[in-house]
Write a protein that holds these residues in place. Structure first.
Motif, PDB file in Angstrom:
ATOM      1  N   ASP A   2     -59.147  30.559 -52.103  1.00  0.00           N
ATOM      2  CA  ASP A   2     -58.068  31.518 -51.955  1.00  0.00           C
ATOM      3  C   ASP A   2     -57.765  31.707 -50.480  1.00  0.00           C
ATOM      4  N   LEU A   3     -56.904  32.675 -50.197  1.00  0.00           N
ATOM      5  CA  LEU A   3     -56.459  32.876 -48.822  1.00  0.00           C
ATOM      6  C   LEU A   3     -57.589  33.307 -47.902  1.00  0.00           C
ATOM      7  N   PHE A   4     -58.601  33.938 -48.454  1.00  0.00           N
ATOM      8  CA  PHE A   4     -59.630  34.514 -47.620  1.00  0.00           C
ATOM      9  C   PHE A   4     -60.925  33.718 -47.597  1.00  0.00           C
ATOM     10  N   SER A   5     -61.040  32.694 -48.410  1.00  0.00           N
ATOM     11  CA  SER A   5     -62.276  31.911 -48.419  1.00  0.00           C
ATOM     12  C   SER A   5     -61.991  30.439 -48.656  1.00  0.00           C
ATOM     13  N   GLN A   6     -62.570  29.603 -47.808  1.00  0.00           N
ATOM     14  CA  GLN A   6     -62.470  28.159 -47.981  1.00  0.00           C
ATOM     15  C   GLN A   6     -63.848  27.568 -48.301  1.00  0.00           C
ATOM     16  N   ARG A   7     -64.730  28.433 -48.733  1.00  0.00           N
ATOM     17  CA  ARG A   7     -66.081  28.002 -49.082  1.00  0.00           C
ATOM     18  C   ARG A   7     -66.051  27.103 -50.310  1.00  0.00           C
ATOM     19  N   ILE A   8     -66.842  26.048 -50.289  1.00  0.00           N
ATOM     20  CA  ILE A   8     -66.889  25.109 -51.412  1.00  0.00           C
ATOM     21  C   ILE A   8     -68.335  24.817 -51.795  1.00  0.00           C
ATOM     22  N   LYS A   9     -68.488  24.313 -53.016  1.00  0.00           N
ATOM     23  CA  LYS A   9     -69.789  23.842 -53.466  1.00  0.00           C
ATOM     24  C   LYS A   9     -69.929  22.368 -53.099  1.00  0.00           C
ATOM     25  N   ARG A  10     -71.141  21.884 -53.034  1.00  0.00           N
ATOM     26  CA  ARG A  10     -71.351  20.479 -52.697  1.00  0.00           C
ATOM     27  C   ARG A  10     -70.705  19.556 -53.726  1.00  0.00           C
ATOM     28  N   SER A  11     -70.689  20.007 -54.970  1.00  0.00           N
ATOM     29  CA  SER A  11     -70.092  19.198 -56.036  1.00  0.00           C
ATOM     30  C   SER A  11     -68.585  19.033 -55.859  1.00  0.00           C
ATOM     31  N   GLU A  12     -67.977  19.880 -55.033  1.00  0.00           N
ATOM     32  CA  GLU A  12     -66.537  19.817 -54.794  1.00  0.00           C
ATOM     33  C   GLU A  12     -66.173  18.914 -53.612  1.00  0.00           C
ATOM     34  N   LEU A  13     -67.168  18.448 -52.879  1.00  0.00           N
ATOM     35  CA  LEU A  13     -66.909  17.606 -51.710  1.00  0.00           C
ATOM     36  C   LEU A  13     -66.256  16.287 -52.106  1.00  0.00           C
ATOM     37  N   LYS A  14     -65.336  15.841 -51.259  1.00  0.00           N
ATOM     38  CA  LYS A  14     -64.695  14.546 -51.434  1.00  0.00           C
ATOM     39  C   LYS A  14     -64.874  13.736 -50.155  1.00  0.00           C
ATOM     40  N   GLU A  15     -65.057  12.432 -50.302  1.00  0.00           N
ATOM     41  CA  GLU A  15     -65.220  11.582 -49.126  1.00  0.00           C
ATOM     42  C   GLU A  15     -64.010  11.718 -48.210  1.00  0.00           C
ATOM     43  N   GLY A  16     -64.290  11.872 -46.931  1.00  0.00           N
ATOM     44  CA  GLY A  16     -63.220  12.055 -45.960  1.00  0.00           C
ATOM     45  C   GLY A  16     -62.880  13.503 -45.690  1.00  0.00           C
ATOM     46  N   ASP A  17     -63.555  14.438 -46.384  1.00  0.00           N
ATOM     47  CA  ASP A  17     -63.307  15.857 -46.148  1.00  0.00           C
ATOM     48  C   ASP A  17     -63.700  16.256 -44.727  1.00  0.00           C
ATOM     49  N   HIS A  18     -62.902  17.114 -44.133  1.00  0.00           N
ATOM     50  CA  HIS A  18     -63.241  17.790 -42.874  1.00  0.00           C
ATOM     51  C   HIS A  18     -63.918  19.088 -43.282  1.00  0.00           C
ATOM     52  N   VAL A  19     -65.186  19.215 -42.955  1.00  0.00           N
ATOM     53  CA  VAL A  19     -65.943  20.396 -43.357  1.00  0.00           C
ATOM     54  C   VAL A  19     -66.399  21.168 -42.118  1.00  0.00           C
ATOM     55  N   ILE A  89     -75.450  22.393 -42.246  1.00  0.00           N
ATOM     56  CA  ILE A  89     -75.135  23.802 -42.490  1.00  0.00           C
ATOM     57  C   ILE A  89     -76.273  24.733 -42.071  1.00  0.00           C
ATOM     58  N   ARG A  90     -77.480  24.159 -41.880  1.00  0.00           N
ATOM     59  CA  ARG A  90     -78.654  24.977 -41.538  1.00  0.00           C
ATOM     60  C   ARG A  90     -78.821  26.073 -42.588  1.00  0.00           C
ATOM     61  N   ASN A  91     -78.741  27.334 -42.178  1.00  0.00           N
ATOM     62  CA  ASN A  91     -78.895  28.415 -43.152  1.00  0.00           C
ATOM     63  C   ASN A  91     -77.550  28.982 -43.604  1.00  0.00           C
ATOM     64  N   GLY A  92     -76.467  28.256 -43.285  1.00  0.00           N
ATOM     65  CA  GLY A  92     -75.142  28.757 -43.607  1.00  0.00           C
ATOM     66  C   GLY A  92     -74.580  28.189 -44.892  1.00  0.00           C
ATOM     67  N   SER A  93     -73.265  28.220 -44.999  1.00  0.00           N
ATOM     68  CA  SER A  93     -72.560  27.723 -46.170  1.00  0.00           C
ATOM     69  C   SER A  93     -71.595  26.626 -45.752  1.00  0.00           C
ATOM     70  N   LEU A  94     -71.007  25.977 -46.731  1.00  0.00           N
ATOM     71  CA  LEU A  94     -70.121  24.847 -46.492  1.00  0.00           C
ATOM     72  C   LEU A  94     -68.678  25.264 -46.784  1.00  0.00           C
ATOM     73  N   TYR A  95     -67.778  24.892 -45.867  1.00  0.00           N
ATOM     74  CA  TYR A  95     -66.372  25.219 -46.015  1.00  0.00           C
ATOM     75  C   TYR A  95     -65.527  23.956 -45.793  1.00  0.00           C
ATOM     76  N   LEU A 110     -55.646  32.342 -38.129  1.00  0.00           N
ATOM     77  CA  LEU A 110     -55.792  32.288 -36.678  1.00  0.00           C
ATOM     78  C   LEU A 110     -56.547  33.488 -36.123  1.00  0.00           C
ATOM     79  N   ILE A 111     -56.770  34.492 -36.954  1.00  0.00           N
ATOM     80  CA  ILE A 111     -57.571  35.634 -36.528  1.00  0.00           C
ATOM     81  C   ILE A 111     -58.944  35.156 -36.059  1.00  0.00           C
ATOM     82  N   ARG A 112     -59.466  34.107 -36.756  1.00  0.00           N
ATOM     83  CA  ARG A 112     -60.756  33.552 -36.355  1.00  0.00           C
ATOM     84  C   ARG A 112     -60.603  32.132 -35.826  1.00  0.00           C
ATOM     85  N   GLY A 113     -59.668  31.387 -36.344  1.00  0.00           N
ATOM     86  CA  GLY A 113     -59.408  30.043 -35.849  1.00  0.00           C
ATOM     87  C   GLY A 113     -60.381  29.014 -36.383  1.00  0.00           C
ATOM     88  N   GLY A 114     -59.982  27.734 -36.262  1.00  0.00           N
ATOM     89  CA  GLY A 114     -60.869  26.640 -36.629  1.00  0.00           C
ATOM     90  C   GLY A 114     -61.039  26.401 -38.103  1.00  0.00           C
TER      91      GLY A 114
END
Length: 228
Positions: A2-19, A89-95, A110-114
């Motif tokens: 959604d607009l506020f989260s770009q977090r994904i599960k590993r099962s959702e990863l696609k080759e060539g993704d920018h994470v 990701i260390r202890n974080g999450s994947l986006y 752009l409030i946070r950027g990147g």
């Protein structure tokens, strides 16, 4: 997503993704997923070299991870590494970084950027080719302002390089904070949205095999201007 989260599960990863993943909720670190649990990313070797890494003539590796490829550099000290998802990701999450984002989406983010750009990504096979080529052959020198991990991933996804010899950085995370114009004797922040890769006109596509010579020519041009 959604607009506020770009977090994904590993099962959702696609080759060539920018994470990306957040570091201490202060900044995000970027890479390219090439499949088989592997992410190629770009780090500052001057800083990362102080974090318990061992170096050899051809490989730098984080000894804490038992996976053979994790932390390896084909060009020692160059900063382009192949890492497993856990170590990335260390202890974080994947986006997942969003491409072809609507302008309203980019303005909010752009409030946070990147995290997103209005620019379209190239096909996955081209993205993976650029990332693996740079891992095997080396990349230009790390620079927080002009060439950081987000810049690396953006190049892999789009093949675009800035022709602005005074400021080549494409990273929205950094551009939103750095003053880039001087007016009436003081430095002024450029409107962040204007630095979005999909909006900028000072970029052109460069084949990865020609990237090193292209950047070298840009630096030579800049040096000649400074000497005048």
């Amino acid at each position: 997503m959604d607009l506020f989260s770009q977090r994904i599960k590993r099962s959702e990863l696609k080759e060539g993704d920018h994470v990306y993943t957040w570091r201490k909720q202060m900044y995000n670190h970027h890479g390219i997923f090439i499949g088989q649990d592997k992410i190629i990313h770009f780090v500052n070797p001057k800083i990362d070299g102080k974090l318990g890494l061992s170096a050899s003539s051809s490989v730098m590796k984080t000894p804490a991870c038992p996976i053979s490829y994790c932390g390896t550099e084909k060009v020692a000290g160059g900063g382009v590494r192949m890492t497993c998802i856990d170590c990335f990701i260390r202890n974080g999450s994947l986006y997942r970084y969003k491409y072809q984002a609507q302008r309203a989406f980019v303005r909010v983010k752009l409030i946070r950027g990147g995290t997103c750009t209005t620019k379209m990504s190239d096909p996955p096979e081209e993205v993976i080719h650029r990332a693996t080529y740079l891992h095997e052959n080396g990349y230009e020198e790390y620079s927080l302002r002009n060439n950081n991990c987000e810049d690396f991933a953006l190049y892999c996804k789009t093949g675009l390089v800035s022709i602005d010899i005074s400021h080549q950085g494409r990273s929205s995370q950094v551009n939103r904070l750095l003053p880039t114009k001087v007016k009436d004797g003081y430095r002024k922040l450029t409107k962040p949205f204007k630095t979005d890769l999909g909006i900028r006109t000072d970029v052109e596509k460069v084949r990865v095999e020609m990237l090193a010579s292209y950047v070298a020519n840009l630096k030579l041009k800049k040096s000649n201007i400074l000497m005048k």
